[in-house]
Scaffold this motif. Structure first.
Motif, mmCIF file in Angstrom:
data_model
loop_
_atom_site.group_PDB
_atom_site.id
_atom_site.type_symbol
_atom_site.label_atom_id
_atom_site.label_comp_id
_atom_site.label_asym_id
_atom_site.label_seq_id
_atom_site.Cartn_x
_atom_site.Cartn_y
_atom_site.Cartn_z
ATOM 1 N N THR A 184 47.956 49.141 31.111
ATOM 2 C CA THR A 184 47.170 49.004 32.445
ATOM 3 C C THR A 184 47.198 47.867 32.375
ATOM 4 O OG1 THR A 184 45.137 50.921 31.839
ATOM 5 C CG2 THR A 184 44.348 49.266 33.066
ATOM 6 N N SER A 244 40.562 55.303 31.366
ATOM 7 C CA SER A 244 40.716 54.603 33.022
ATOM 8 C C SER A 244 38.833 54.132 33.342
ATOM 9 C CB SER A 244 40.840 55.248 34.462
ATOM 10 O OG SER A 244 42.282 55.866 34.533
ATOM 11 N N HIS A 281 47.305 51.031 36.337
ATOM 12 C CA HIS A 281 47.542 52.063 36.041
ATOM 13 C C HIS A 281 48.991 51.937 35.956
ATOM 14 C CE1 HIS A 281 43.378 52.637 34.531
ATOM 15 N NE2 HIS A 281 43.242 52.717 36.048
ATOM 16 N N ASN A 314 46.311 53.242 40.795
ATOM 17 C CA ASN A 314 47.350 54.317 40.128
ATOM 18 C C ASN A 314 48.469 54.183 40.591
ATOM 19 O OD1 ASN A 314 44.999 55.234 38.847
ATOM 20 N ND2 ASN A 314 44.439 56.958 40.612
#
Length: 315
Positions: A184, A244, A281, A314
């Protein structure tokens, strides 16, 4: 250094004709090794010096006649340890081994060669040394110069953090590794930092960047995260194998730490420095430049929400 190794290997090859040292008169041995241009010693299996030349004795600020018959361990524990290792290697079939040792302000290469009797038993070991102090110093200078060049290319001179070039290199390394881990990326962009520089000077801005860099670096676990300074007002953090929610919590903590530093932009308006954070991400497959594009997009969305905001994108 390789030239020294080659030269000593040649010297060792020239003494292969000695098949049984015990059958050679000691005076002949003394005469033989005294003609060699480097420090030489011939040792018994128990490390006792059978004969040495004066150049070898000079390494230990001694006299060749005095060292003859002495155990190696009596005057050099490091060289004796190398001798013991050499014997272990000889037992596995190696014929010749080399080490480095230090004595009286000098660095030396040491080469041990097993001397075998007619029934292939080790009956002595010949030791040849070379002074490589100048080479070691030159090597150190080269290493320092290489480090300076690396720092110039890959270290940000204001914050001391890895820079944009280092970040690009890091991404390329991960491409080679095919990203077996989950990554990430966080981009931290200081709000209104251009305005801060205009009001307080770029010198003061550099001090702030250094302070922010230290804050961010202190908050990160080096086992899971790496930080880079991307440009004038941005930092990038690469996080590995974190959920996350944990990433978002970290972003909140970093954002709060910057705000709590209470770095004033305008006194009259009680305006303090904040930062927007874009979280991306990573999705596979990817290209290195896509990451920066996605981070820029995430930061733009964060700033659209207002200063001191976070936006998650994302892949």
């Amino acid at each position: 250094m390789e030239n020294e190794r080659s030269h000593l290997h040649q010297i060792l090859s020239n003494v292969d004709f000695i098949q049984s040292l015990r059958s050679v008169e000691k005076l002949d041995l003394v005469s033989f090794i005294s003609k060699l241009p480097v420090p030489v010693a011939i040792l018994e299996f128990d490390s006792r010096l059978l004969v040495v030349n004066q150049q070898f004795a000079d390494i230990f600020q001694s006299d060749a006649l005095f060292l003859n018959g002495k155990l190696l361990s009596a005057f050099s524990s490091s060289l004796y340890a190398d001798f013991e290792l050499a014997l272990e290697k000889f037992a596995t079939g190696e014929k010749q081994v080399d080490f480095e040792f230090y004595s009286k302000g000098h660095f030396y290469l040491s080469y041990f060669k097993a001397m075998y009797s007619a029934d292939q038993q080790i009956n002595a070991v010949i030791l040849v040394c070379a002074d490589v102090t100048r080479l070691k110093r030159r090597e150190k200078v080269l290493l320092l110069n290489n480090q300076k060049l690396h720092d110039h290319l890959f270290i940000d001179h204001i914050t001391g953090l890895p820079n944009k070039m280092a970040f690009d290199q890091y991404l390329q390394e991960k491409l080679v590794e095919n990203l077996a881990d989950k990554y990430t990326f966080l981009k931290i962009d200081l709000d209104h930092f251009k305005k801060f520089n205009q009001l307080h000077s770029y010198t003061q801005g550099d001090h702030v960047l250094m302070e922010i860099g230290n804050i961010l670096d202190d908050e990160l676990n080096p086992d899971h995260a790496r930080i880079f300074r991307l440009n004038s007002s941005s930092f990038v953090i690469v996080i590995k194998d974190m959920t996350s929610w944990a990433v978002f919590t970290l972003a909140e903590r970093l954002k709060m730490r910057i705000f709590q530093e209470n770095i004033t932009i305008q006194d009259q308006q009680n305006d303090v420095l904040t930062a927007c954070i874009g979280i991306y991400h990573l999705a596979l497959p990817y290209r290195a430049h896509d990451i920066l594009q996605q981070l820029d997009l995430a930061v733009r969305h964060a700033k659209q929400q207002g200063a001191n905001s976070i936006y998650v994108l994302n892949g």
